[in-house]
Design a protein around this motif. Sequence first.
Motif, PDB file in Angstrom:
ATOM      1  N   VAL A 163       0.842  -1.195   0.000  1.00  0.00           N
ATOM      2  CA  VAL A 163       0.000   0.000   0.000  1.00  0.00           C
ATOM      3  C   VAL A 163       0.879   1.247   0.000  1.00  0.00           C
ATOM      4  N   ALA A 164       1.892   1.262   0.863  1.00  0.00           N
ATOM      5  CA  ALA A 164       2.777   2.430   0.941  1.00  0.00           C
ATOM      6  C   ALA A 164       3.432   2.722  -0.401  1.00  0.00           C
ATOM      7  N   ARG A 165       3.821   1.670  -1.120  1.00  0.00           N
ATOM      8  CA  ARG A 165       4.501   1.859  -2.398  1.00  0.00           C
ATOM      9  C   ARG A 165       3.550   2.324  -3.496  1.00  0.00           C
ATOM     10  N   SER A 166       2.249   2.169  -3.281  1.00  0.00           N
ATOM     11  CA  SER A 166       1.270   2.566  -4.300  1.00  0.00           C
ATOM     12  C   SER A 166       0.829   4.023  -4.187  1.00  0.00           C
ATOM     13  N   LEU A 167       1.182   4.688  -3.097  1.00  0.00           N
ATOM     14  CA  LEU A 167       0.641   6.019  -2.837  1.00  0.00           C
ATOM     15  C   LEU A 167       1.426   7.116  -3.568  1.00  0.00           C
ATOM     16  N   PRO A 168       0.750   7.993  -4.289  1.00  0.00           N
ATOM     17  CA  PRO A 168       1.418   9.085  -5.019  1.00  0.00           C
ATOM     18  C   PRO A 168       1.646  10.298  -4.110  1.00  0.00           C
ATOM     19  N   ILE A 169       2.530  10.147  -3.139  1.00  0.00           N
ATOM     20  CA  ILE A 169       2.766  11.224  -2.168  1.00  0.00           C
ATOM     21  C   ILE A 169       3.782  12.215  -2.747  1.00  0.00           C
ATOM     22  N   ARG A 170       3.438  13.495  -2.678  1.00  0.00           N
ATOM     23  CA  ARG A 170       4.276  14.549  -3.265  1.00  0.00           C
ATOM     24  C   ARG A 170       5.144  15.256  -2.236  1.00  0.00           C
ATOM     25  N   HIS A 171       4.640  15.429  -1.019  1.00  0.00           N
ATOM     26  CA  HIS A 171       5.360  16.217  -0.023  1.00  0.00           C
ATOM     27  C   HIS A 171       6.427  15.377   0.666  1.00  0.00           C
ATOM     28  N   LEU A 172       7.623  15.954   0.797  1.00  0.00           N
ATOM     29  CA  LEU A 172       8.752  15.199   1.325  1.00  0.00           C
ATOM     30  C   LEU A 172       9.244  15.744   2.666  1.00  0.00           C
ATOM     31  N   GLY A 173       8.447  16.599   3.296  1.00  0.00           N
ATOM     32  CA  GLY A 173       8.781  17.107   4.615  1.00  0.00           C
ATOM     33  C   GLY A 173       7.911  16.456   5.669  1.00  0.00           C
ATOM     34  N   PHE A 174       7.548  17.231   6.705  1.00  0.00           N
ATOM     35  CA  PHE A 174       6.762  16.685   7.804  1.00  0.00           C
ATOM     36  C   PHE A 174       5.323  16.372   7.406  1.00  0.00           C
ATOM     37  N   ALA A 175       4.845  16.907   6.292  1.00  0.00           N
ATOM     38  CA  ALA A 175       3.475  16.620   5.861  1.00  0.00           C
ATOM     39  C   ALA A 175       3.359  15.270   5.159  1.00  0.00           C
ATOM     40  N   PHE A 176       4.465  14.552   5.014  1.00  0.00           N
ATOM     41  CA  PHE A 176       4.440  13.243   4.350  1.00  0.00           C
ATOM     42  C   PHE A 176       3.464  12.293   5.039  1.00  0.00           C
TER      43      PHE A 176
END
Length: 230
Positions: A163-176
């Motif tokens: 699941v973690a590998r499927s997520l299109p997360i853009r923010h690389l700071g504390f909002a991750f």
Amino acid sequence: MQPAVRVVAIIPALNEERTIGWVVRSCLEHVDEVLVVDGGSRDQTCEVAQASGARLLRLGCRGKGLAERAGIREVDSGLLVFIDADGSHRPRDIPRLLEPILRGEADLVIGCRVTGGSDELDGQLDRLPRAIGCRLVQACVNLCLGVRLTDIQNGFRCIRAGVARSLPIRHLGFAFDQEMSIRCLRMGYRVVNVPSHEDRRLYGKSRLCLWNAVTLLLGALLTRRRRRVS
């Protein structure tokens, strides 16, 4: 009998030599492996982490989300537990995070400071803005996404590696962490809370900028709904 699931704890770290050893050793009582992702520490964080039994991944730049994303890329199956290096999360609560996933009831489990309590958010006037901000964001998430969760922002969490590998997360700071929660909800994954107490960090202050976190969270909420990735 259900086959054993490999569990890896991922610990983003930056200049945490005074706490990282205890966190690593405590996590190893509950997981199969600890991966410390270091963002360029100038103290003995890396040496202490390795001496305590962790596998070390060194990054050339800082960013909590960047470290977590790098950790996700290192593990392609099993369960991932994210825990802070400052001693504020309780490794003994890891089994509590694992249980809903192992029972097949969740894909992401987040430790809840509302039901478990938090020495970092509650009890002192200077922490009041952060506590209020966290609760307002949670209310907004519940309203916009039609859920009744109590804490999507806590970094202490467990998630299926796939699941973690499927997520299109853009923010690389504390909002991750917060965007991870929102993406899971938008993509139809099951997200639940379990009580977990947040202790006061053993030293230092939070690097979280509340206004930046709120802005990024609201931006993630307003993005176009994405279909679930199988």
